[in-house]
Design an enzyme around this catalytic site. Structure first.
Site, short mmCIF file in Angstrom:
data_model
loop_
_atom_site.label_atom_id
_atom_site.label_comp_id
_atom_site.label_asym_id
_atom_site.label_seq_id
_atom_site.Cartn_x
_atom_site.Cartn_y
_atom_site.Cartn_z
N LEU A 269 -40.75 20.86 -0.49
CA LEU A 269 -39.55 20.54 -1.27
C LEU A 269 -38.54 19.70 -0.49
CD1 LEU A 269 -39.01 24.03 -2.95
CD2 LEU A 269 -39.86 21.96 -4.03
N ARG A 270 -38.93 19.30 0.72
CA ARG A 270 -37.97 18.55 1.55
C ARG A 270 -37.57 17.24 0.87
NH1 ARG A 270 -40.33 19.21 6.54
NH2 ARG A 270 -39.10 21.01 7.11
N GLY A 271 -38.53 16.60 0.20
CA GLY A 271 -38.25 15.33 -0.49
C GLY A 271 -37.19 15.50 -1.57
#
Length: 349
Positions: A286-288
């Site tokens: 989910l970093r993006g």
């Protein structure tokens, strides 16, 4: 309260840099919101990567630090002060401050872990019972910029250490059961040449943004760049005076954006669309999603808006996602174009 004024050699003005808009935007957004997670700048040799990074550090307003403190501690923010300063503040002791330029720390390729993280003097701790900490580069970079040139040639273990500190904002050093922790909140900027090897995908993913820069092909622009550099080298102070007004305007714009940032909102349906883009691109984790949300807010604040619009997202999303795509050796289009195609599909032209 004392004021210190540092005497430094002239730095090429940020507003005089021609082209490389992608790299300049990524650096500005990370300065507005360091929690974006830093920038990885990949590009050809001699394209002004180091010049631009030093120029953004020189552009920033001075910061107030606790005097004679090796960690550049903040006077009131507990997240940005060392334990010893925190104790003094909590005990109501008088703490003097000074104003300094935003720290700009270069990490040399051959640096050891001790040089980066700092060391504890074990002998002194055992014989005299004094916890003595020799500060490393992470301590010096607190509240500033840490620049790693040729990051793709740096030892993977050191890159891990840097990224962990950048993500958590703290550095912990442990030796023989003795532990020292200090704030290490900095903007991590890495640069490299793709010809000299790629970063491992799991390390690349930890950088918030990824800017790609190419050598300028347009002859008139090339001449303009060469002339700017020659003018600065022959008399830097004339060049600095010429760009002073533009520098001051940009400095004020960044400062205003930093203040406005906490009030910027992004609608739920836009957040859903960002996550839809990440899903369609098969981005791991989910970093993006998180970085794109942060960068869009920072870009809106940079443009004096407190509401994120579709155009703000489109402007930053490629920078946030292109390095998170899985590499397919048979793919005929580059990752940036692939991101744009999906963005236009989800958001509409």
């Amino acid at each position: 309260m004392s004021i210190t004024k540092e005497v430094t050699r002239p730095v090429f003005p940020f507003t005089a840099i021609v082209g490389q808009e992608e790299m300049k935007l990524a650096l500005i957004l990370n300065v507005i919101d360091p929690k974006i997670g830093g920038v990885m700048i990949m590009g050809d040799r001699g394209t002004g990567k180091s010049t631009t990074i030093r120029a953004i550090a020189d552009l920033l307003p001075q910061i107030e630090v606790v005097e004679d403190d090796i960690f550049n501690s903040h006077i009131s923010d507990f997240e940005l002060m060392s334990d010893s300063v925190r104790e003094k503040v909590q005990n109501g002791e008088n703490v003097n401050t000074a104003w300094i330029n935003v720290p700009m720390v270069d990490l040399p390729l051959g640096a050891t872990e001790d040089r980066v993280c700092g060391t504890i003097d074990i002998e002194k701790a055992l014989t005299e019972g004094i916890k003595t900490f020799e500060a490393g580069l992470l301590a010096k970079a607190n509240r500033g910029i840490l620049y790693v040139d040729e990051v793709n040639l740096l030892d993977d273990h050191l890159v891990d250490v840097l990224l962990d500190s950048a993500a958590s904002g703290w550095n912990t050093v442990e030796r023989e059961g003795i532990s020292v922790r200090h704030p290490a909140r900095f903007v991590l900027v890495g640069s490299g040449n793709p010809e000299e090897g790629e970063l491992r995908p799991q390390l690349l993913d930890r950088f918030g943004m990824h800017a790609e820069i190419r050598t300028v092909k347009e002859p008139t622009l090339r001449v303009q760049i060469v002339e700017q550099r020659s003018k600065f080298d022959s008399d830097p102070y004339v060049c600095l005076r010429e760009y002073k007004e533009q520098q001051d305007q940009l400095k004020m714009r960044i400062s205003d954006a930093q203040t406005l940032l906490q009030n910027v909102v992004i609608d739920y349906d836009l957040r859903v669309k960002i996550s839809e883009v990440c899903g369609k691109l098969d981005v791991d984790g989910l970093r993006g999603d998180i970085v794109t949300n942060r960068a869009a807010k920072a870009f809106a604040a940079y443009n004096s808006k407190n509401q994120v619009e579709v155009d703000d997202i489109k402007k930053v999303i490629t920078l946030c996602l292109r390095h998170r795509l899985r590499k397919d050796p048979l793919e005929t289009i580059d990752s940036g174009t692939k991101v744009n195609l999906v963005v236009n599909e989800v958001f509409g032209e």
